[in-house]
Design a protein around this motif. Structure first.
Motif, PDB file in Angstrom:
ATOM      1  N   ASP A 149       8.536  -4.536   3.339  1.00 36.60           N
ATOM      2  CA  ASP A 149       7.330  -4.701   4.144  1.00 36.60           C
ATOM      3  C   ASP A 149       7.247  -3.639   5.225  1.00 36.60           C
ATOM      4  N   GLN A 150       8.407  -3.178   5.729  1.00 33.25           N
ATOM      5  CA  GLN A 150       8.396  -2.117   6.729  1.00 33.25           C
ATOM      6  C   GLN A 150       7.786  -0.847   6.134  1.00 33.25           C
ATOM      7  N   ALA A 158       4.159  -8.657   7.070  1.00 33.88           N
ATOM      8  CA  ALA A 158       3.400  -8.845   5.835  1.00 33.88           C
ATOM      9  C   ALA A 158       2.240  -9.805   6.066  1.00 33.88           C
ATOM     10  N   ALA A 159       2.509 -10.884   6.772  1.00 32.62           N
ATOM     11  CA  ALA A 159       1.446 -11.833   7.089  1.00 32.62           C
ATOM     12  C   ALA A 159       0.434 -11.213   8.047  1.00 32.62           C
ATOM     13  N   GLU A 160       0.920 -10.451   9.011  1.00 32.85           N
ATOM     14  CA  GLU A 160       0.040  -9.819  10.002  1.00 32.85           C
ATOM     15  C   GLU A 160      -0.936  -8.850   9.355  1.00 32.85           C
ATOM     16  N   VAL A 184       3.761 -13.312  -3.328  1.00 30.11           N
ATOM     17  CA  VAL A 184       2.719 -13.856  -2.462  1.00 30.11           C
ATOM     18  C   VAL A 184       1.546 -12.872  -2.475  1.00 30.11           C
ATOM     19  N   ARG A 185       0.402 -13.337  -2.957  1.00 31.50           N
ATOM     20  CA  ARG A 185      -0.768 -12.453  -3.059  1.00 31.50           C
ATOM     21  C   ARG A 185      -1.636 -12.602  -1.820  1.00 31.50           C
ATOM     22  N   ARG A 186      -1.937 -11.447  -1.205  1.00 28.47           N
ATOM     23  CA  ARG A 186      -2.833 -11.408  -0.053  1.00 28.47           C
ATOM     24  C   ARG A 186      -3.882 -10.309  -0.278  1.00 28.47           C
ATOM     25  N   GLY A 187      -4.494  -9.866   0.784  1.00 31.01           N
ATOM     26  CA  GLY A 187      -5.638  -8.982   0.637  1.00 31.01           C
ATOM     27  C   GLY A 187      -5.369  -7.507   0.468  1.00 31.01           C
ATOM     28  N   SER A 188      -4.098  -7.091   0.311  1.00 33.44           N
ATOM     29  CA  SER A 188      -3.821  -5.654   0.169  1.00 33.44           C
ATOM     30  C   SER A 188      -3.857  -5.180  -1.281  1.00 33.44           C
ATOM     31  N   THR A 189      -4.142  -6.096  -2.216  1.00 35.60           N
ATOM     32  CA  THR A 189      -4.242  -5.720  -3.625  1.00 35.60           C
ATOM     33  C   THR A 189      -5.562  -6.191  -4.198  1.00 35.60           C
ATOM     34  N   ARG A 190      -5.945  -5.583  -5.298  1.00 32.69           N
ATOM     35  CA  ARG A 190      -7.218  -5.899  -5.938  1.00 32.69           C
ATOM     36  C   ARG A 190      -7.110  -7.196  -6.718  1.00 32.69           C
ATOM     37  N   GLU A 191      -8.207  -7.892  -6.853  1.00 28.88           N
ATOM     38  CA  GLU A 191      -8.215  -9.152  -7.624  1.00 28.88           C
ATOM     39  C   GLU A 191      -8.029  -8.862  -9.110  1.00 28.88           C
TER      40      GLU A 191
END
Length: 349
Positions: A272-273, A304-306, A342-349
């Motif tokens: 994550d860093q 990562a959450a931030e 864990v899927r968040r908003g930094s990748t495409r759907e």
């Protein structure tokens, strides 16, 4: 009978003589006080105070009982890494939790690649070792085996006679890589070091067989599988190698990649860093995440959450605890730890 300036260390025998008791009674006062009367204890402690006697030598006492009640953590990084890197901090906290519960201390043994690394392991006054992930050719592994104390390696490599606590890095990289590279045209990887030389470089289709850090090797193999599963040839995938797990270095390398004539539109990072550094470089280059650049990390740390990073979740604190239990002989020395994507908003759907 007062100590004189520059006198030799006061002995327990001198304390016993001044107190008018036997040496055994004086010894019991410190080591087995329940076997000494209140009167005798008062005499011994009074004599000790007069002579400036602080108590038995802790190292000698450890030798007598055959235990230092201390675990050694072998860290192949600069000592400050143990306090600066969030994942290292979490891992060490897991070890500390277990040690505190069992009345043990922790000694950090930083290994720099110097000639005295092996002697530092050999001379360490510890009951067991936890070895932070290292390379296949690291001589400290043989040194740890040679001292014949309980020992466990975190992450790798697997060494005969030593325990191993790790996640399935290859499977985790394949899973998160599949998310990172979905819909991409030019995938890239931001890698941890390949060997103890810790050379920072940018290459294409890294030769995985030459990688001496097993954690890095397994993750590269997983990313290779993901890239090929997405229809790419590994020899066409750019791999940027960081010398250390450092956000600033990752940002510099990512900036170099993004300034190329054909910049990547997806970068899978090994921490994550690193991913945080990529995001900063993307912002500086005016690249939208994830529209123009998909980014994934590893560890599911606070950053990562931030930043809303898609990442591999693993508990380094739990793994640190598992290593400590193994080094104390309280649990089996080898086990696979859990992980998830864990899927968040930094990748495409």
């Amino acid at each position: 009978m007062e100590p004189s300036s520059g006198s030799k260390r006061v002995t327990l025998a001198q304390v016993a003589e001044l107190a008018g008791v036997s040496v055994m009674t004086a010894s019991y006062t410190y080591n087995r006080p329940e076997r000494v009367s209140a009167e005798a204890r008062s005499k011994v402690l009074g004599a000790a105070a007069r002579l400036g006697y602080a108590g038995p030598d802790p190292s000698a006492r450890s030798l007598r009982r055959g235990s230092t009640r201390t675990l050694g953590v072998v860290l192949g990084e600069h000592l400050s890494y143990a306090f600066d890197d969030p994942e290292a901090v979490s891992f060490l906290a897991g070890i500390a939790d277990v040690c505190a519960d069992h009345g043990y201390g922790v000694t950090i043994l930083p290994i720099s690649g110097a000639a005295d690394d092996v002697s530092r392991i050999r001379d360490a006054a510890v009951d067991g070792f936890v070895v932070w992930t290292t390379s296949d050719d690291d001589p400290i592994l043989a040194a740890v085996r040679a001292v014949r104390r309980p020992a466990v390696v975190h992450g790798g490599p697997a060494v005969r006679g030593l325990g191993l606590v790790s996640i399935d890095n290859r499977a985790a990289a394949a899973a998160v890589g599949a998310v990172a590279f979905a819909g991409a045209a030019r995938p890239a990887v931001l890698s941890l070091p390949l060997s103890r030389e810790r050379t920072s470089t940018v290459t294409v289709g890294a030769d995985i067989t030459d990688v001496l850090f097993p954690v890095t090797r397994e993750r590269l193999e997983g990313y290779r599988r993901a890239a090929e599963g997405a229809g790419f040839t590994w020899r066409d995938v750019v791999v940027a190698v960081c010398a250390r797990n450092d956000a600033a270095e990752a940002e510099r390398l990512a900036a170099t990649l993004l300034s190329a004539a054909e910049p990547p539109d997806a970068i899978a990072a090994m921490s994550d860093q690193q991913a945080a550094g990529i995001v900063r470089a993307a912002r500086a280059a005016g690249r939208a995440v994830p529209g123009e650049l998909a980014v994934t990390g590893w560890d599911d740390s606070a950053v990562a959450a931030e930043l809303g990073l898609t990442t591999v979740a693993q508990s380094l604190r739990d793994q640190g605890a598992a290593c400590a239990y193994a080094a104390l002989g309280r649990k089996p020395g080898s086990q696979a730890a859990s992980w998830s994507v864990v899927r968040r908003g930094s990748t495409r759907e």
